[in-house]
Design a protein around this motif. Structure first.
Motif, short mmCIF file in Angstrom:
data_model
loop_
_atom_site.label_atom_id
_atom_site.label_comp_id
_atom_site.label_asym_id
_atom_site.label_seq_id
_atom_site.Cartn_x
_atom_site.Cartn_y
_atom_site.Cartn_z
N ALA A 102 35.71 -10.16 4.59
CA ALA A 102 37.02 -10.28 3.96
C ALA A 102 37.13 -11.57 3.17
CB ALA A 102 38.11 -10.22 5.01
N THR A 103 37.76 -11.48 2.01
CA THR A 103 37.91 -12.65 1.15
C THR A 103 39.13 -13.48 1.53
OG1 THR A 103 36.96 -11.35 -0.65
CG2 THR A 103 38.04 -13.40 -1.27
N TYR A 104 40.13 -12.82 2.15
CA TYR A 104 41.38 -13.49 2.44
C TYR A 104 41.67 -13.49 3.94
CZ TYR A 104 41.60 -12.00 -2.41
OH TYR A 104 41.29 -11.75 -3.72
N CYS A 156 49.14 -15.66 3.08
CA CYS A 156 47.81 -15.19 2.69
C CYS A 156 47.10 -16.29 1.91
CB CYS A 156 47.92 -13.93 1.85
SG CYS A 156 46.34 -13.15 1.46
N SER A 157 45.85 -16.55 2.27
CA SER A 157 45.08 -17.60 1.60
C SER A 157 43.62 -17.19 1.55
CB SER A 157 45.24 -18.93 2.33
OG SER A 157 44.84 -18.80 3.69
N VAL A 158 42.85 -17.93 0.72
CA VAL A 158 41.41 -17.67 0.70
C VAL A 158 40.82 -18.20 2.01
CG1 VAL A 158 41.23 -17.79 -1.81
CG2 VAL A 158 41.00 -19.87 -0.47
N ASP A 188 45.66 -12.42 -6.88
CA ASP A 188 45.02 -11.56 -5.89
C ASP A 188 45.66 -11.72 -4.52
OD1 ASP A 188 43.25 -10.74 -7.88
OD2 ASP A 188 41.84 -12.36 -7.43
N LEU A 189 46.06 -12.94 -4.20
CA LEU A 189 46.72 -13.17 -2.90
C LEU A 189 48.06 -12.44 -2.84
CD1 LEU A 189 46.05 -17.02 -2.49
CD2 LEU A 189 44.77 -15.14 -1.48
N LYS A 190 48.81 -12.49 -3.93
CA LYS A 190 50.09 -11.77 -3.97
C LYS A 190 49.87 -10.27 -3.87
CE LYS A 190 54.27 -11.07 -6.76
NZ LYS A 190 54.17 -9.61 -6.85
N GLN A 191 48.87 -9.77 -4.54
CA GLN A 191 48.57 -8.33 -4.46
C GLN A 191 48.20 -7.92 -3.04
OE1 GLN A 191 45.53 -7.73 -7.42
NE2 GLN A 191 47.01 -7.50 -9.10
N GLU A 192 47.51 -8.80 -2.32
CA GLU A 192 47.17 -8.50 -0.92
C GLU A 192 48.43 -8.41 -0.07
OE1 GLU A 192 44.56 -7.81 2.34
OE2 GLU A 192 44.34 -7.68 0.16
#
Length: 486
Positions: free
Chosen positions: A74-76, A95-97, A110-114
């Protein structure tokens, strides 16, 4: 160079837990709707608890948070943090990297989309705040404003930075930016439905609203201190803000409904003013007045609700200001070694707007509609009194007429019963004698009058004369009585 270390996107979502007048089923439905935002089984936490009346309760207890499922590769990474804030629910999704290497500012998209993916279609009913933060990769060499612009446009590409920027603030060696935009989704001249009137719609259905705070830290120590504080204190702070905006949006709906009711009532009164009360159909006037008096209770209820929104804003504004001071004092204590500004002035602008615009507007509306309510009531009561007075007068006239006619008929009946004692009633009297009678001589002059009816006509004339005489005396007596009584 728009790179930041450990970029994080937090969203704070708020839902109404309960309100006055709601049934147990309504409260249960709100609870289920809130917990649906968390894709985990939390049945053990759904039961009511007396402690839930407290100001701040962590629903998960000592566990506090639930982390995202850790998928291989997982990236996040992130977590859910649900709380109960008195009459509201709050949920923080972070949510963070999952690494500390510098990342481009555009990664926040991408974080918001997650986060959006995890929320699915579940929207908050009270409000939402986005918090984006990260550590500058090269403090002193990077343009913090340009990075903040890149972060904001990556999150909301349709928004305009210059129009939405509410304030910026350098404090604790960090850079703070606040952006906000909101507008009502209904036209000021359109009719408001019953659901809008009763404030049954969530904020996203009546208000287009964006609220974003961006924080760029100089180094890890400041980042961890401020981030930890906002994970918890931010829950209350942004809840107060959401409640203020929610109450203001509801007040605008109530204002529209009150305007519509005022117009309807004034139309009713205008119909009455335009009428000639001496000739008007009083049944129609009563129908118009009944319509106005039917509207007034709803008007009074809506006015009370409008005043409730004013009190809600007042209370939450006070709590918001206290929370801002508390956060500032905490950071001053924890980061006292930093030789930089230590006031979060950017947060105070919303308090000024809420006080000088939202609260003042509702209070002025309340004063206006209260004055209108009193005027409308007085006009309706005065018109109703005129109608009642006239109806009473007409009833009295009818009673007097009945009395006059009754006395006349009574006197006529008595006269008829005694007519057998009159000389003229003698059965042996001749037609010639009847023709010589003063009254008979007048009656016989009527063309084609049948002579056999002459005796009956004379007796009838006596009865009618007595009836008119006593009716006239009665009318004079009643007139004198009413005159002296008044």
């Amino acid at each position: 160079m728009n790179e930041i270390i450990y970029p994080t996107v937090n969203t704070y979502l708020y839902d109404l837990r309960n309100s006055l007048g709601e049934s147990t089923d309504d409260v249960q439905q709100r609870r289920q709707s809130f917990f649906a935002k968390i894709p985990y089984k939390l049945n053990g936490y759904l039961y009511d608890n007396e402690q839930w009346e407290a100001e701040y309760i962590e629903i998960l207890g000592d566990q506090q948070i639930i982390r995202f499922g850790e998928d291989r590769g997982a990236t996040y990474e992130g977590f859910y943090y649900p709380v109960c804030l008195n009459d509201s629910y709050g949920l923080l999704i972070s949510c963070s990297v999952n690494n500390k290497t510098p990342q481009p500012a555009t990664i926040v998209k991408d974080l918001k989309q997650e986060i959006d993916r995890k929320l699915s279609e579940h929207k908050p009913t009270l409000g939402q705040t986005w918090l984006i933060y990260g550590e500058l990769a090269c403090p002193g060499k990077q343009n913090s404003k340009q990075i903040a612009i890149s972060l904001y446009q990556s999150l909301f590409p349709e928004r305009n930075w210059e129009n939405d920027l509410q304030g910026s603030n350098d404090a604790f060696e960090s850079h703070f930016f606040e952006l906000s935009f909101h507008r009502l989704k209904f036209n000021a001249n359109e009719n408001i439905s019953e659901d809008f009137r009763r404030c049954r719609y969530s904020i996203d259905e009546v208000l287009e609203n964006y609220h974003v705070i961006i924080i760029l830290y100089p180094h890890k120590i400041v980042a961890e201190t401020i981030a930890k504080l906002l994970n918890f204190e931010g829950m209350s702070l942004f809840c107060y803000r959401s409640k203020i905006l929610w109450s203001y949006s509801q007040s605008r709906i109530l204002q529209q409904w009150l305007k519509q009711d005022t117009i309807s009532i004034r139309e009713c009164l205008q119909e009455i003013r335009d009428s000639d009360l001496s000739k008007v159909d009083y049944k129609q006037i009563q129908k118009t007045l009944n319509k106005a008096k039917t509207i007034l209770p709803n008007y009074a209820i809506d006015l009370s609700c409008l005043n409730d929104q004013s009190r809600t804003i007042d209370i939450n504004l006070h709590d918001y200001q206290l929370r801002v001071r508390k956060i500032s004092e905490y950071l001053k204590y924890e980061l006292c070694d930093l030789k930089s500004k230590s006031n979060l002035t950017f947060l105070s602008k919303f308090a000024i707007t809420a006080s000088q615009k939202y609260l003042l507007q509702i209070q002025k509306d309340g004063e206006y509609f209260t004055s209108s309510l009193e005027t409308l009531r007085d006009l309706i009561d005065a018109t109703w009194a005129i109608v009642e007075i006239d109806r009473s007068r007409r009833d009295r006239n009818f009673q007097n007429t009945v009395a006059i006619v009754g006395v006349g008929l009574g006197a006529s009946s008595i006269t008829a019963s005694l007519s057998g004692q009159f000389p003229i009633s003698n059965t042996n009297i001749s037609t010639k004698e009847l023709e010589q009678h003063p009254i008979g001589s007048l009656i016989i002059e009527i063309p084609n009058f049948p002579k056999p009816w002459l005796q009956t006509a004379i007796l009838g004339f006596y009865c009618l004369s007595i009836a008119i005489l006593f009716a006239g005396l009665t009318a004079i007596s009643l007139a004198l009585w009413n005159h002296f009584r008044s």
